[in-house]
Design an enzyme around this catalytic site. Sequence first.
Site, short mmCIF file in Angstrom:
data_model
loop_
_atom_site.label_atom_id
_atom_site.label_comp_id
_atom_site.label_asym_id
_atom_site.label_seq_id
_atom_site.Cartn_x
_atom_site.Cartn_y
_atom_site.Cartn_z
N ASP A 163 0.85 -1.18 0.00
CA ASP A 163 0.00 0.00 0.00
C ASP A 163 0.89 1.24 0.00
OD1 ASP A 163 0.88 0.19 2.60
OD2 ASP A 163 -1.04 -0.29 3.51
N ASP A 208 -8.08 -7.00 1.51
CA ASP A 208 -7.10 -7.19 2.57
C ASP A 208 -7.68 -6.65 3.85
OD1 ASP A 208 -5.45 -4.58 3.70
OD2 ASP A 208 -6.48 -4.20 1.80
N CYS A 236 -13.72 -27.56 9.77
CA CYS A 236 -12.47 -27.00 9.26
C CYS A 236 -11.39 -28.08 9.14
CB CYS A 236 -11.99 -25.88 10.19
SG CYS A 236 -10.45 -25.10 9.66
N CYS A 248 -8.06 -27.33 8.78
CA CYS A 248 -6.73 -26.75 9.02
C CYS A 248 -5.96 -27.56 10.06
CB CYS A 248 -6.85 -25.29 9.45
SG CYS A 248 -7.24 -25.02 11.20
N CYS A 301 -7.39 -27.28 13.70
CA CYS A 301 -8.63 -28.02 13.97
C CYS A 301 -8.42 -29.53 13.88
CB CYS A 301 -9.73 -27.57 13.02
SG CYS A 301 -10.30 -25.88 13.37
N HIS A 336 -5.37 -20.68 12.07
CA HIS A 336 -6.76 -21.07 11.81
C HIS A 336 -7.53 -19.94 11.12
CE1 HIS A 336 -10.89 -22.37 12.21
NE2 HIS A 336 -11.14 -21.14 12.63
#
Length: 375
Positions: A94, A268, A306, A308, A311, A337
């Site tokens: 940015d 974002d 989930c 991931c 999890c 996560h």
Amino acid sequence: MNKFSFDLLNEDAGCRARRGRVHTRRGIIETPVFMPVGTQGTVKAMYPESLKEIGAQIILANTYHLFLRPGHERVRRLGGLHAFMNWDRPILTDSGGFQVFSLGDLRKIDEDGVRFQSHLDGSSHVLTPESSIAIQEALGADIIMAFDECIPYPSSRDYVAASTERSSRWARRCRLARQVDDGAALFGIVQGGMHQDLRAKSAADLLEIGFEGYAVGGLSVGESAELMYEVMDWTMPLLPKDRPRYVMGVGTPENLVEGVRRGVDMFDCVMPTRNARNGVMFTSFGKVSIKQARYQDDALPLDPECSCYVCRNYSRAYLRHLYQSNEILSSMLNTHHNLHYYQQLMASMRSAIEAGAFEQFRAEFYRKRQTDGAG
């Protein structure tokens, strides 16, 4: 060197949702996409390898912070930001405009640029459209942003109009400052506050200048979600279909779904990482505050839906214990996560658009949030 380009692959028949593909010199970005925020050359509490594991395609870094520390010329000497932080996928920087805006009394805006005092040591600096571009080029970003003013909300119409016109003049200076053909893309930023005619004028100014992509700034600055969506409704149709559209600093999972529905390609926000460090987790059934006592004996994974790493391996009770104990691992697991959830949310939206079923996806997304998956 690969040139920057954008392919529009699908448009959902039931709404404005778009499925696209951004080509950059460091790889392809499938859109719609969420970019984790790596303000100071690091996504807080995440290894670069972990970012790849969760499917992050591109990250965002901050011009203002890297300019002050460690310095863009130092980063250039050390091989550029990609080598410095060991990230070989695309980076968007940015312009520093939002951070300077947030300094309040520590900054002064005029036609040339912004004079400000460092939040680190009080030293005086100047950021101009030209220096912002030079800093981003030194960092080696793949997508660089035009320098603008992020307008406070609420502001008077006169202030918004004057600021937006100045940002358009700055945008032209940014375009002229891009003298090197290095394969990076320059995005313009639509301002105009919460005024439809000023948004339209800003978009028209930027289209006349010509950019590789177009962002919408000045949202998520305190306005209601309904007003945010209204501004998106006004602005997205004004932007060319053959260029990526990026809404900056947004936001919650609901914001992402509603933004995609209105034709946004890129997002974002610090929300998944900042919330993670504060024990607030995003799941398929809504937000979970892991610090709550109700989880102290809970052997279930955080989100049974989930896939991931967190999890698959840890219980809600353990995550609560880590947070209550102020362990560093708490921030690492929670962040892993949350960012995985955001990446999977975007992947699901891409699939829904490809199938022409975005509205069904959206209805199911909200249906799940009306149930309590924590029981």
